[in-house]
Design an enzyme around this catalytic site. Structure first.
Site, PDB file in Angstrom:
ATOM      1  N   SER A  36       0.799  -1.224   0.000  1.00 34.14           N
ATOM      2  CA  SER A  36       0.000   0.000   0.000  1.00 34.14           C
ATOM      3  C   SER A  36       0.832   1.274   0.000  1.00 34.14           C
ATOM      4  CB  SER A  36      -0.926   0.025   1.227  1.00 34.14           C
ATOM      5  OG  SER A  36      -0.161  -0.002   2.422  1.00 34.14           O
ATOM      6  N   ALA A  37       2.151   1.150   0.063  1.00 35.00           N
ATOM      7  CA  ALA A  37       2.977   2.347   0.183  1.00 35.00           C
ATOM      8  C   ALA A  37       4.310   2.160  -0.527  1.00 35.00           C
ATOM      9  CB  ALA A  37       3.213   2.691   1.650  1.00 35.00           C
ATOM     10  N   LEU A  38       4.917   3.287  -0.842  1.00 37.62           N
ATOM     11  CA  LEU A  38       6.242   3.329  -1.454  1.00 37.62           C
ATOM     12  C   LEU A  38       7.210   3.897  -0.425  1.00 37.62           C
ATOM     13  CD1 LEU A  38       8.094   3.157  -4.017  1.00 37.62           C
ATOM     14  CD2 LEU A  38       7.418   5.531  -4.472  1.00 37.62           C
TER      15      LEU A  38
ATOM     16  N   ALA B   8      10.624 -10.364  -3.287  1.00 35.17           N
ATOM     17  CA  ALA B   8      11.850  -9.565  -3.363  1.00 35.17           C
ATOM     18  C   ALA B   8      12.193  -8.929  -2.029  1.00 35.17           C
ATOM     19  CB  ALA B   8      11.697  -8.491  -4.443  1.00 35.17           C
ATOM     20  N   ASP B   9      11.178  -8.543  -1.246  1.00 38.67           N
ATOM     21  CA  ASP B   9      11.451  -7.898   0.042  1.00 38.67           C
ATOM     22  C   ASP B   9      12.187  -8.838   0.988  1.00 38.67           C
ATOM     23  OD1 ASP B   9       9.179  -9.499   0.133  1.00 38.67           O
ATOM     24  OD2 ASP B   9       8.080  -8.202   1.508  1.00 38.67           O
ATOM     25  N   ARG B  10      11.848 -10.128   0.960  1.00 41.78           N
ATOM     26  CA  ARG B  10      12.544 -11.099   1.813  1.00 41.78           C
ATOM     27  C   ARG B  10      14.015 -11.219   1.406  1.00 41.78           C
ATOM     28  NH1 ARG B  10       9.249 -16.517   1.498  1.00 41.78           N
ATOM     29  NH2 ARG B  10      10.674 -17.132   3.217  1.00 41.78           N
TER      30      ARG B  10
END
Length: 284
Positions: free
Chosen positions: A17-19, A124-126
């Site tokens: 929900s956010a950048l 990708a975040d992991r």
């Protein structure tokens, strides 16, 4: 010959929900793990949001970064959002950066050997959080990232004397984050209200709302502890550092840390990993 300093960089992470943005001043080589962003920002960015507001927010952030000594020269974006949200953002971000002579790199190689059975399914975040933890510590650890979901992952360092990846991502666990837990109770129970998870609530809730808060917060802390313990043990990292990050990490840290062993906090872990990957990509 490579320069002795890395260029000023922008790293961006698009979540559900956010950048999230971080701008980094020029760094001495080998200093990524100890660096702190010159500027940070979180821009709301959901499907259907006004692109004009996003352009204004990006431009204002880049101006703030430049005033703080981080006039951006290179930039990278990591995204766990689908193509319907990522593609318009890439177009907008690229256009804003182009006016400043900066090229955007999308999804730079995290530099890790992904040892999961289905590596293409790992977010990708992991992977960037794991890379960031290796930059921070220089050794293997267990990473706990608390946001919409809570992930608990194991990463080990590569051999610095060998021509192999920077480290090995071993996998881990994915559990609901605090807001998903709260929403599940509110939607699944006929007379249960939606609560806002907050740190430091008592375990002994004496009204229904307080009992819900207790279940979400202390349940999350208990799950984090057990997953951090079991993932570490199964990965051969039982005595290693646990590194916690993510927007809801305060629920695990306040009023006392959830983990009784060696614990580090880094709010910039994912973006630190993106920074390391970006600077390798541009050969800086």
């Amino acid at each position: 010959m490579k320069a002795n300093r890395h260029p000023a960089a922008l790293t961006a992470d698009l979540g559900n929900s956010a950048l999230k943005l971080a701008a980094w001043r020029p760094l001495e080589r080998g200093a990524i793990g100890a660096a702190h962003p010159a500027a940070r920002a979180t821009l709301e960015h959901g499907k259907g949001d006004d692109p004009g507001r996003l352009v204004e927010g990006l431009a204002a952030f880049l101006d703030q970064a430049a005033a703080s000594g981080a006039a951006v020269q290179v930039a990278a974006l990591s995204s766990v959002a689908g193509p319907e949200r990522t593609a318009p953002l890439v177009e907008t971000l690229s256009a804003v950066l182009k006016t400043r002579g900066v090229e955007l790199y999308c999804g730079p190689d995290h530099g890790l050997a992904n040892l999961c059975d289905e590596p293409h399914t790992v977010g990708a975040d992991r992977l960037f959080a794991a890379r960031g933890a290796l930059e921070l510590l220089g050794r293997g650890c267990v990473v706990i990232d608390v946001g919409s979901a809570m992930t608990v992952d194991a990463v080990v360092a590569g051999d610095p004397d060998a021509t192999e990846p920077r480290g090995r991502f071993l996998g881990g666990a994915i559990a609901p984050g605090p807001w998903l837990l709260a929403q599940a109770l509110a939607t699944g129970g006929a007379q249960l209200k939606l609560i806002e998870p907050r740190a430091g609530v008592p375990a002994l809730g004496q009204v229904t709302g307080a009992a819900l808060e207790s279940g979400v917060v202390h349940g999350l802390r208990g799950a984090a502890f057990e997953l951090a313990r079991r993932v570490g043990a199964e990965a051969g990292l039982a005595d290693s550092v646990r590194v916690v990050t993510g927007g809801a990490r305060g629920l695990l840290l306040d009023p006392e840390p959830f983990w009784t062993g060696d614990l580090r906090e880094d709010p910039d872990l994912v973006l630190r990993g993106v920074l390391a990957a970006l600077l390798e990509r541009v050969g800086a």
